[in-house]
Every structure is written in C-alpha cells, then in structure tokens.
Write an enzyme that holds these catalytic residues in place. Structure first.
Site, mmCIF file in Angstrom:
data_model
loop_
_atom_site.group_PDB
_atom_site.id
_atom_site.type_symbol
_atom_site.label_atom_id
_atom_site.label_comp_id
_atom_site.label_asym_id
_atom_site.label_seq_id
_atom_site.Cartn_x
_atom_site.Cartn_y
_atom_site.Cartn_z
ATOM 1 N N GLU A 1 -0.843 -9.175 -0.313
ATOM 2 C CA GLU A 1 -2.422 -9.484 -0.091
ATOM 3 C C GLU A 1 -3.255 -9.403 -1.503
ATOM 4 O O GLU A 1 -4.317 -10.263 -1.466
ATOM 5 C CB GLU A 1 -2.920 -8.239 0.803
ATOM 6 C CG GLU A 1 -1.955 -8.420 2.151
ATOM 7 C CD GLU A 1 -2.550 -7.309 3.023
ATOM 8 O OE1 GLU A 1 -2.186 -6.047 2.865
ATOM 9 O OE2 GLU A 1 -2.896 -7.363 4.040
ATOM 10 N N GLU B 1 4.765 -4.958 7.059
ATOM 11 C CA GLU B 1 3.987 -3.759 7.612
ATOM 12 C C GLU B 1 4.554 -3.544 9.069
ATOM 13 O O GLU B 1 4.564 -2.443 9.550
ATOM 14 C CB GLU B 1 2.466 -3.981 7.859
ATOM 15 C CG GLU B 1 1.858 -3.964 6.321
ATOM 16 C CD GLU B 1 1.657 -5.248 5.703
ATOM 17 O OE1 GLU B 1 2.422 -6.329 6.169
ATOM 18 O OE2 GLU B 1 0.797 -5.379 4.879
ATOM 19 N N GLY C 1 0.570 -4.883 1.059
ATOM 20 C CA GLY C 1 -0.685 -4.774 0.116
ATOM 21 C C GLY C 1 -0.575 -5.429 -1.116
ATOM 22 O O GLY C 1 -1.410 -6.201 -1.669
ATOM 23 N N ALA D 1 0.915 -1.215 0.102
ATOM 24 C CA ALA D 1 0.093 -0.069 -0.018
ATOM 25 C C ALA D 1 0.842 1.248 0.072
ATOM 26 O O ALA D 1 2.286 1.159 0.521
ATOM 27 C CB ALA D 1 -0.868 -0.082 1.201
HETATM 28 N N1 CAA Z 1 4.485 3.298 -0.644
HETATM 29 C C1 CAA Z 1 4.916 4.272 -1.523
HETATM 30 N N2 CAA Z 1 6.289 4.425 -2.361
HETATM 31 C C2 CAA Z 1 6.746 3.353 -2.307
HETATM 32 C C3 CAA Z 1 6.495 2.141 -1.723
HETATM 33 C C4 CAA Z 1 5.414 2.097 -0.915
HETATM 34 N N3 CAA Z 1 5.031 0.919 -0.463
HETATM 35 N N4 CAA Z 1 7.495 1.276 -2.053
HETATM 36 C C5 CAA Z 1 8.309 1.943 -2.999
HETATM 37 N N5 CAA Z 1 8.192 3.207 -3.017
HETATM 38 C C6 CAA Z 1 8.561 4.191 -3.910
HETATM 39 C C7 CAA Z 1 10.085 4.575 -3.072
HETATM 40 O O1 CAA Z 1 9.455 5.491 -2.003
HETATM 41 C C8 CAA Z 1 10.582 5.067 -4.228
HETATM 42 O O2 CAA Z 1 10.119 6.375 -4.600
HETATM 43 P P1 CAA Z 1 11.157 7.737 -4.728
HETATM 44 O O3 CAA Z 1 11.870 7.420 -5.880
HETATM 45 O O4 CAA Z 1 10.233 8.767 -4.913
HETATM 46 O O5 CAA Z 1 12.101 7.747 -3.392
HETATM 47 C C9 CAA Z 1 10.450 4.288 -5.391
HETATM 48 O O6 CAA Z 1 9.191 3.573 -4.873
HETATM 49 C C10 CAA Z 1 11.374 3.265 -5.676
HETATM 50 O O7 CAA Z 1 11.704 2.433 -4.489
HETATM 51 P P2 CAA Z 1 12.972 2.464 -3.549
HETATM 52 O O8 CAA Z 1 13.939 3.245 -4.069
HETATM 53 O O9 CAA Z 1 12.880 2.047 -2.170
HETATM 54 O O10 CAA Z 1 13.411 1.050 -4.533
HETATM 55 P P3 CAA Z 1 14.586 -0.139 -3.904
HETATM 56 O O11 CAA Z 1 14.699 -1.143 -5.101
HETATM 57 O O12 CAA Z 1 15.562 0.526 -3.202
HETATM 58 O O13 CAA Z 1 13.732 -1.095 -2.832
HETATM 59 C C11 CAA Z 1 11.850 -1.973 -1.912
HETATM 60 C C12 CAA Z 1 12.623 -1.720 -3.147
HETATM 61 C C13 CAA Z 1 12.423 -3.018 -0.830
HETATM 62 C C14 CAA Z 1 10.571 -2.821 -2.307
HETATM 63 C C15 CAA Z 1 11.395 -0.819 -1.168
HETATM 64 O O14 CAA Z 1 10.959 0.105 -2.001
HETATM 65 C C16 CAA Z 1 10.404 -0.696 0.091
HETATM 66 O O15 CAA Z 1 10.829 -1.454 1.090
HETATM 67 N N6 CAA Z 1 9.045 -0.537 -0.197
HETATM 68 C C17 CAA Z 1 8.282 -0.581 0.839
HETATM 69 C C18 CAA Z 1 7.754 -2.201 1.011
HETATM 70 C C19 CAA Z 1 6.706 -2.027 2.227
HETATM 71 O O16 CAA Z 1 7.071 -1.847 3.271
HETATM 72 N N7 CAA Z 1 5.437 -2.721 2.054
HETATM 73 C C20 CAA Z 1 4.458 -2.481 2.844
HETATM 74 C C21 CAA Z 1 3.570 -1.273 2.788
HETATM 75 S S1 CAA Z 1 2.463 -1.109 4.158
HETATM 76 C C22 CAA Z 1 0.993 -1.979 3.414
HETATM 77 O O17 CAA Z 1 1.020 -2.325 2.352
HETATM 78 C C23 CAA Z 1 -0.199 -1.874 4.387
HETATM 79 C C24 CAA Z 1 -1.233 -3.076 4.123
HETATM 80 O O18 CAA Z 1 -1.309 -4.023 4.610
HETATM 81 C C25 CAA Z 1 -1.852 -2.853 2.873
#
Ligand code: CAA
Length: 258
Positions: A112, A132, A109, A66
């Site tokens: 999910e 999360e 998400g 998400a």
């Molecule tokens: N939400 C918003 N933006 C996100 C995102 C997310 N879940 N995942 C990645 N992005 C964005 C990053 O912020 C980045 O944007 P900028 O270039 O503007 O900084 C862009 O996408 C590229 O991401 P990274 O630079 O981080 O790419 P990476 O290759 O270095 O890392 C990754 C990849 C390990 C997947 C990392 O992006 C990451 O950890 N993402 C978040 C994963 C996460 O925590 N997901 C759970 C979200 S909460 C949720 O989903 C709640 C639920 O139950 C529904």
C-alpha cells in the site's frame, strides 16, 4: 531535519532519498514509522530545493506490512478514535513527485505504501501482496482500492481474498509497476529516474502529477477539462518559454522551476 529513529533521510542534489530502517522487523510500519515518514516527507515537500522523493527499504524488504504486533491487542474504539492509518493519506497528498524503489517484500501496508507513490520501480526480487486476510483482517491503507485500480478486479480480488503474492514479473505484466530492474541496480536506477524528474520544471511536474492523479477521482470529461486548464496554466511559467525555446535552439533546457 530532526533525528529520526526508523528512517534515514539523505539529499542528493534535488532528490531526497528516504530509506525505511527497521531491519529487525523487515520495516514493518508501526506508528513511529508512519509519523516519521509523514513528517519527513511533508518537510521535504515544502522545500523548493527538492524536486523528487525516493522511498526505499532494504534488499530483503521494502516493508513487510503494518506492524502486526502493535495492532494485535487493539480494540475497535482505539482504532476508530485514533483513525488508525489515516495519516498515511498525507503521503498521497504530497505535491512533489515520489518514486518507490521496491526490493524484496512489499506486503500489506508495504504494498500500500508503494502504491501511494507516483512511480513504482521493482527489483527482480520484489514480492507484492495483500495478505491481511490470512491475519483475519483486510487492507487498511488503501490496498483494496489502489490495487484494484492498478491491476483490475480479477487479480485484486484473488490477491485480497487468498493472500497469494505476486512476483515482480507478474506485477509488471499486471501494470502495478512501471519497470523491473536487477536488484543490484534498483537504487541507482530509482535515483536516476528521480534526478530526471527533479530536472524538469518543478511546478510543471506538480501539474503533470496532479493531472494524472485526477483521473482516479473524476469522470473522463471532467479530467480532460482539468488537464486542459492546467495545460493553459503552464503558459504562465518562464519554464514553458525556456523549454520550447531550447527545443528550437537545439540545446538542453535550463529550467528555473518557475
Ligand atoms: N509486523 C511485525 N513484525 C513483522 C512483520 C509485520 N508485518 N513482518 C515481519 N516481522 C518481524 C517478524 O516477526 C520477525 O521478528 P522476530 O525476529 O522478532 O521474530 C522479523 O520481522 C523477521 O521476520 P521473519 O522471521 O518472519 O522473516 P522471514 O524471512 O521468515 O519471513 C515474511 C518474511 C514472509 C515477510 C514474514 O515476515 C511475514 O509473513 N510477515 C508478515 C506479512 C504480512 O502479513 N503483512 C501484512 C501485515 S497487516 C497489514 O499490513 C494491514 C494493512 O493493511 C496496513
């Protein structure tokens, strides 16, 4: 269909391909994505010319979760009154079979969303997890429930409590995905699976899906009874006659979806 901003929708015969298309955010699922996926899939679900939906992302990310930036400033009442994420339930309520083709990250998400689909195919590059907890939150689109049903308590607890991810091999061993496909062949394979499903009798495929899904909602005795009633119902279709006749005549069936 309407012009969508965050998804691409294509038709290939009786299969519809829906591609998440927010590459700048690794397909993070914001409200717009949710609205578009729900609207597009509902429209396709009602179309008798569509027999299967494929949901995919990019090579790098099915969906990285998400949208964290969209959620960060929210307050409890916002989330409660808007029933944040509730619309995703509609994806699980589609009658048309759905195939998730997962390449790269399927986190939070994203995992999910993949689990909301009926068939889950993984590229060898796929990474699954519910991270999360590392953000100070918990899964919110059914992850704690569907992951537990898919892989059991031991792995679900570990993944949800530590945020550790699983690679495709582990996900397949654990029963989260039906098969692993080399990344370069993922989409072709997913479309082939979808075409196979879409070639079956549409109402009978819907009944098969309904029967399997029932197992998650009821007791064994009730589920078996539900299945048997649906089994009786297929004898009201011309496709049952055609399928069984074609077998006897040693030819492929020609289902008319009725
Ligand atoms: N939400 C918003 N933006 C996100 C995102 C997310 N879940 N995942 C990645 N992005 C964005 C990053 O912020 C980045 O944007 P900028 O270039 O503007 O900084 C862009 O996408 C590229 O991401 P990274 O630079 O981080 O790419 P990476 O290759 O270095 O890392 C990754 C990849 C390990 C997947 C990392 O992006 C990451 O950890 N993402 C978040 C994963 C996460 O925590 N997901 C759970 C979200 S909460 C949720 O989903 C709640 C639920 O139950 C529904």
């Amino acid at each position: 269909s309407e012009p969508y901003e965050t998804i691409l929708v294509e038709r290939k015969g009786r299969t519809a391909l829906l591609t998440l298309n927010r590459p700048e955010a690794l397909n993070a699922l914001n409200l717009r994505v949710m609205e578009e996926v729900v609207a597009a899939t509902r429209e396709l679900d009602r179309d008798p010319e569509v027999g299967c939906l494929v949901l995919t992302g990019s090579a790098k990310a099915f969906a990285a979760g998400a949208d964290i930036k969209e959620m960060e400033p929210r307050q409890y009442l916002d989330m409660y009154l808007s029933d944040w994420f509730a619309a995703w339930d509609r994806l699980g309520q589609l009658r048309t079979p759905t195939v998730a083709a997962v390449s790269g990250y399927a986190l939070g998400g994203g995992c999910e969303l993949a689990m909301l689909c009926d068939v889950l195919l993984a590229a060898d590059t796929a990474v699954f997890g519910q991270p999360e907890i590392k953000l100070g939150v918990i899964p919110g689109i059914g992850g704690s429930q569907r992951l537990t049903r898919a892989v059991g308590k031991a792995k679900a607890m570990e993944l949800c409590l530590t945020g550790r991810t699983m690679d495709a091999e582990e996900a397949e061993r654990a029963g989260l995905v039906s098969r692993i496909v080399p990344a370069g062949e993922l989409l072709a394979e997913a479309l082939a699976v979808a075409e196979t499903i879409a070639g079956m009798s549409a109402p009978v495929a819907m009944m098969a899906k309904e029967a399997v899904n029932r197992s998650f909602e009821t007791t064994l005795a009730e589920g078996v009874r539900f299945e048997r009633r649906l089994f009786h119902a297929v004898f009201a279709t011309a496709d049952q006659k055609e399928g069984m006749r074609a077998f006897s005549e040693k030819r492929p069936p020609e289902f008319r979806h009725g």
